[in-house]
Each structure stands twice: as C-alpha cells, then as structure tokens.
Write an enzyme that holds these catalytic residues in place. Structure first.
Site, short mmCIF file in Angstrom:
data_model
loop_
_atom_site.label_atom_id
_atom_site.label_comp_id
_atom_site.label_asym_id
_atom_site.label_seq_id
_atom_site.Cartn_x
_atom_site.Cartn_y
_atom_site.Cartn_z
N LYS A 13 -25.38 10.60 31.64
CA LYS A 13 -25.46 10.59 30.17
C LYS A 13 -24.05 10.59 29.56
O LYS A 13 -23.74 9.79 28.69
CB LYS A 13 -26.25 11.81 29.67
N ARG A 154 -16.85 22.02 37.79
CA ARG A 154 -17.59 22.96 36.96
C ARG A 154 -18.31 23.99 37.84
O ARG A 154 -18.82 23.64 38.90
CB ARG A 154 -18.63 22.20 36.12
P1 AP5 Z 1 -22.16 12.50 34.08
O1 AP5 Z 1 -21.99 11.33 33.17
O2 AP5 Z 1 -21.19 13.63 33.94
O3 AP5 Z 1 -23.66 13.04 34.00
P2 AP5 Z 1 -24.44 13.81 32.85
O4 AP5 Z 1 -25.81 13.23 32.82
O5 AP5 Z 1 -23.66 13.82 31.58
O6 AP5 Z 1 -24.49 15.24 33.53
P3 AP5 Z 1 -24.23 16.71 32.97
O7 AP5 Z 1 -24.13 17.59 34.19
O8 AP5 Z 1 -23.10 16.78 32.02
O9 AP5 Z 1 -25.55 16.98 32.28
P4 AP5 Z 1 -26.23 18.29 32.09
O10 AP5 Z 1 -27.30 17.82 31.23
O11 AP5 Z 1 -26.66 19.08 33.24
O12 AP5 Z 1 -25.05 19.25 31.57
P5 AP5 Z 1 -24.63 19.70 30.15
O13 AP5 Z 1 -23.16 19.72 30.11
O14 AP5 Z 1 -25.40 18.98 29.10
O15 AP5 Z 1 -22.14 11.94 35.58
C1 AP5 Z 1 -22.24 12.81 36.69
C2 AP5 Z 1 -21.30 12.30 37.83
O16 AP5 Z 1 -21.79 11.06 38.29
C3 AP5 Z 1 -19.84 12.05 37.38
O17 AP5 Z 1 -18.98 12.39 38.43
C4 AP5 Z 1 -19.80 10.54 37.09
O18 AP5 Z 1 -18.50 10.01 37.29
C5 AP5 Z 1 -20.81 10.02 38.10
N1 AP5 Z 1 -21.54 8.84 37.63
C6 AP5 Z 1 -22.04 8.61 36.37
N2 AP5 Z 1 -22.67 7.43 36.31
C7 AP5 Z 1 -22.61 6.91 37.57
C8 AP5 Z 1 -23.10 5.69 38.16
N3 AP5 Z 1 -23.80 4.79 37.46
N4 AP5 Z 1 -22.84 5.48 39.48
C9 AP5 Z 1 -22.14 6.39 40.21
N5 AP5 Z 1 -21.64 7.56 39.71
C10 AP5 Z 1 -21.87 7.80 38.40
O19 AP5 Z 1 -25.20 21.20 30.13
C11 AP5 Z 1 -24.63 22.25 30.92
C12 AP5 Z 1 -25.35 23.54 30.60
O20 AP5 Z 1 -25.19 23.88 29.20
C13 AP5 Z 1 -26.88 23.51 30.81
O21 AP5 Z 1 -27.24 23.75 32.16
C14 AP5 Z 1 -27.32 24.63 29.86
O22 AP5 Z 1 -27.10 25.90 30.40
C15 AP5 Z 1 -26.39 24.46 28.67
N6 AP5 Z 1 -26.93 23.54 27.63
C16 AP5 Z 1 -26.45 22.32 27.27
N7 AP5 Z 1 -27.20 21.79 26.29
C17 AP5 Z 1 -28.18 22.69 26.02
C18 AP5 Z 1 -29.27 22.68 25.12
N8 AP5 Z 1 -29.53 21.64 24.30
N9 AP5 Z 1 -30.09 23.78 25.12
C19 AP5 Z 1 -29.87 24.82 25.92
N10 AP5 Z 1 -28.84 24.88 26.81
C20 AP5 Z 1 -28.01 23.82 26.87
#
Ligand code: AP5
Length: 208
Positions: A13, A154
């Site tokens: 994402k 992270r």
């Molecule tokens: P990346 O683009 O970083 O993936 P992502 O989907 O953004 O993953 P996140 O881990 O950031 O999502 P998340 O939803 O768990 O975490 P968030 O920060 O929102 O890609 C991942 C890896 O793959 C990278 O190394 C990239 O280079 C690689 N990659 C990407 N595309 C690729 C491809 N096509 N091919 C190969 N490699 C590729 O949330 C963290 C925490 O915050 C949650 O667990 C929760 O505790 C809290 N939180 C956040 N939002 C909320 C909410 N709305 N409500 C409650 N708690 C929340």
C-alpha cells in the site's frame, strides 16, 4: 483523487501510495506513519499507541480517528488524498463516510492491493523503513533514496508480530472488502508482481 488503500500488512500500500504521490501530488495520509511519528515524539498518544502497535494490534479507534481528522483538515489534503491504513475496521469506515459526507467530499475508489500471505511474510521480514520520512524498501538499502535518512527494521516487522498483524487483518480489516464492494467503489489489483506492473494496474483501475 480521493482514495482509500486496502490490503494486508506488507501488501505494498505504502509503495503504491509513494508512486501516486510522486506523479499526482496528492496528500498521502498514512495512519501508520502518523502513529510512528507520535511514538517517536513521545507524545501521550504515541506512548498509548505503542503498546498496541508493538503487539500487532489495532490502536483504539478514537485515537486514530482524531489523528486522521486533524490531518485531513490540512491544506494539502483539500486537493485530493490517499488514505493508507485507514479505515481498518467497519467502525472506522462508517466514521469516515460520515465525516466525508459532512465535508461534501466523495470517495472515488477503495483500491485493494491483493497479495498472498506467504509472500507478505517474506516481504515484511526483509523490509527496511526510513526513520526520517517513512520511505520503504527491501533489505540492503541502507540510506533512504528519498531523503538520505537512516533505514531501519520496524519493531512490528519481527516474525512473531507479523503473524499477529495478519490475524488482526483477517479478523477486522478484511470485512472492508465487502463493505466497499457493496458501495460499488472496490478496485482490486494483483500486488504479487513487480512494483511498476502493479502501479500500471493501479492507474488503469483508477482510470488515470
Ligand atoms: P509496503 O509498501 O511498505 O507495504 P504496506 O502495505 O504499506 O505495509 P505496512 O506494513 O506499512 O502496512 P500495515 O498496514 O501493516 O502497517 P501500518 O503502518 O499501516 O511494502 C512492504 C515491503 O514490500 C517493502 O519492503 C516494499 O519495498 C516491498 N514491496 C512493495 N511492493 C512490492 C512488490 N510489488 N514486489 C516486491 N516487493 C514489494 O500500521 C502499523 C500499525 O499501526 C498497525 O499494526 C496498528 O497497530 C497501527 N495502525 C495503523 N493504522 C491504524 C488504524 N487505522 N487503526 C488502528 N490502528 C492502526
């Protein structure tokens, strides 16, 4: 462009949001980034949020909703936004709908980046994130290509927490796929392909 990004942790994402922001200059509103900034700054909200984040659980709705409302009121979000990581459950989606209605703003699409869980576990285990700007890249990239900051792993990208995050996603976030399908705005792309190919499909799916 007003869109919501859906997909499991590590689906890509943030990566696709980075591409859209670079090309279209819309605001990237990532609740994960906002929460990590609060943790880094040691604010009251950050201290509270960290307990949930390090366990791979969702932070309580009201804390996240307040953060998103504050961010969406900023000037750069008025010309379009990408919500990344929000909403994360049905209650957040309903709150978002009510807020957007009140603002007279319409969601154009909910974009699902679809990737099998076994691929996700590999991606997250080797992901590095910029301490300064939140840019993500695979392991091996030590200096952020975006701002020159330090890349780090992270806490919630450790194997035991990854499984909790995937369980939380299945239980609480996956129902949003039906929610947005029922609203007629779901767009799905296959995220298990090279970044550029996924991005081409994203643009096609969004009619860009
Ligand atoms: P990346 O683009 O970083 O993936 P992502 O989907 O953004 O993953 P996140 O881990 O950031 O999502 P998340 O939803 O768990 O975490 P968030 O920060 O929102 O890609 C991942 C890896 O793959 C990278 O190394 C990239 O280079 C690689 N990659 C990407 N595309 C690729 C491809 N096509 N091919 C190969 N490699 C590729 O949330 C963290 C925490 O915050 C949650 O667990 C929760 O505790 C809290 N939180 C956040 N939002 C909320 C909410 N709305 N409500 C409650 N708690 C929340």
């Amino acid at each position: 462009m007003n869109i919501v990004l859906l997909g499991a942790p590590g689906a890509g994402k943030g990566t696709q949001a980075q591409e859209l922001v670079a090309e279209y200059g819309v605001a990237h509103i990532s609740t994960g980034d906002l929460l990590r900034s609060a943790v880094k700054a040691g604010t009251k909200l950050g201290v509270e949020a960290q307990k949930y984040m390090s366990a791979g659980q969702l932070v309580p709705d009201q804390l996240v909703i307040d953060l998103v409302k504050e961010r969406m009121a900023q000037p750069d979000a008025q010309k379009g936004f990408i919500l990344d990581g929000f909403p994360r459950n049905t209650a957040q989606a309903e709150t978002l709908d009510a807020e957007l209605d009140a603002m007279g703003v319409k969601l154009d699409a909910a974009l699902l980046v679809d990737v099998p869980f076994d691929v996700i576990v590999k991606r997250l285990s080797s992901r590095r994130t910029c301490r300064n700007c939140g840019y993500t890249a695979p392991a091996g990239v030590d200096v952020c290509p975006n701002c020159g900051g330090e890349m780090y792993q992270r806490d919630d990208d450790k194997p035991e927490t990854i499984q909790h995050r995937l369980d939380t996603y299945q239980q609480q976030t996956e129902p949003l796929i039906s929610y947005y399908k029922d609203h007629g705005i779901l767009v799905t792309v296959d995220g298990n392909r090279p970044v550029a190919d996924v991005y081409a499909d994203v643009k096609k799916g969004l009619g860009l």
